[in-house]
Design a protein around this motif. Structure first.
Motif, PDB file in Angstrom:
ATOM      1  N   ALA A 141      31.966  36.175  46.713  1.00 19.56           N
ATOM      2  CA  ALA A 141      32.919  35.474  47.571  1.00 19.56           C
ATOM      3  C   ALA A 141      34.257  35.403  46.858  1.00 19.56           C
ATOM      4  O   ALA A 141      34.315  35.372  45.625  1.00 19.56           O
ATOM      5  CB  ALA A 141      32.411  34.075  47.870  1.00 19.56           C
ATOM      6  N   ILE A 167      31.824  38.732  50.683  1.00 19.76           N
ATOM      7  CA  ILE A 167      31.502  40.149  50.516  1.00 19.76           C
ATOM      8  C   ILE A 167      29.976  40.238  50.436  1.00 19.76           C
ATOM      9  O   ILE A 167      29.401  40.235  49.356  1.00 19.76           O
ATOM     10  CB  ILE A 167      32.173  40.728  49.245  1.00 19.76           C
ATOM     11  N   LEU A 199      37.687  32.038  50.949  1.00 22.32           N
ATOM     12  CA  LEU A 199      38.622  32.804  51.766  1.00 22.32           C
ATOM     13  C   LEU A 199      37.934  34.005  52.408  1.00 22.32           C
ATOM     14  O   LEU A 199      38.279  34.397  53.520  1.00 22.32           O
ATOM     15  CB  LEU A 199      39.788  33.305  50.905  1.00 22.32           C
ATOM     16  N   GLU A 200      36.975  34.586  51.689  1.00 20.26           N
ATOM     17  CA  GLU A 200      36.330  35.802  52.174  1.00 20.26           C
ATOM     18  C   GLU A 200      34.951  35.947  51.551  1.00 20.26           C
ATOM     19  O   GLU A 200      34.748  35.574  50.401  1.00 20.26           O
ATOM     20  CB  GLU A 200      37.201  37.006  51.770  1.00 20.26           C
ATOM     21  N   GLU A 219      39.695  30.414  46.921  1.00 21.74           N
ATOM     22  CA  GLU A 219      41.110  30.082  46.722  1.00 21.74           C
ATOM     23  C   GLU A 219      41.346  29.423  45.356  1.00 21.74           C
ATOM     24  O   GLU A 219      40.741  28.407  45.039  1.00 21.74           O
ATOM     25  CB  GLU A 219      41.523  29.124  47.841  1.00 21.74           C
ATOM     26  N   LYS A 227      32.457  31.487  54.963  1.00 21.33           N
ATOM     27  CA  LYS A 227      33.916  31.490  54.910  1.00 21.33           C
ATOM     28  C   LYS A 227      34.408  30.143  55.425  1.00 21.33           C
ATOM     29  O   LYS A 227      33.923  29.646  56.445  1.00 21.33           O
ATOM     30  CB  LYS A 227      34.438  32.631  55.796  1.00 21.33           C
ATOM     31  N   PRO A 286      36.669  38.471  43.174  1.00 20.63           N
ATOM     32  CA  PRO A 286      35.389  37.985  43.698  1.00 20.63           C
ATOM     33  C   PRO A 286      34.547  37.305  42.614  1.00 20.63           C
ATOM     34  O   PRO A 286      34.606  37.680  41.446  1.00 20.63           O
ATOM     35  CB  PRO A 286      34.696  39.262  44.184  1.00 20.63           C
TER      36      PRO A 286
END
Length: 107
Positions: A37, A31, A28-29, A40, A9, A66
């Protein structure tokens, strides 16, 4: 058992496959269980929403979906080009990630 990924991240990554190939964005995140992922401005999908507090008008909004981490490469902080990531011990003996192209340590 948690897996180690080549991206984290906050990393600046470049997409190497798919519709958004060549584009760069910030992670941004992550998983981890799905090896995906959210980046942005990458892999935008149109989502129909009902009116709510965040969107009083409702309607269609663009949202990041994602993307699989195999389609992402970390961007080298020195050259600005995609690079592979390695791991090594720094002066304090801590394991750190580094860009293979420049040898620069990644934060």
């Amino acid at each position: 058992m948690s897996k180690k990924f080549h991206i984290k991240k906050g990393d600046l990554v470049q997409v190497n496959a798919g519709e958004d190939r060549g584009k760069q964005g910030k992670v941004l995140e992550m998983i981890p269980d799905k090896q995906r992922a959210i980046v942005e401005g990458i892999n935008l999908v149109s989502k129909h929403t009902k009116p709510n507090a965040a969107h009083p008008q409702g309607g269609i909004i663009k949202k990041e979906a994602p993307i699989h981490i195999s389609n992402l490469n970390v961007v080298d902080p020195v050259t600005g080009k995609p690079t592979k990531v390695g791991r090594r011990r720094n002066a304090e003996g801590k394991l750190v990630r580094y860009a293979k192209k420049s040898g620069q340590e990644l934060k």
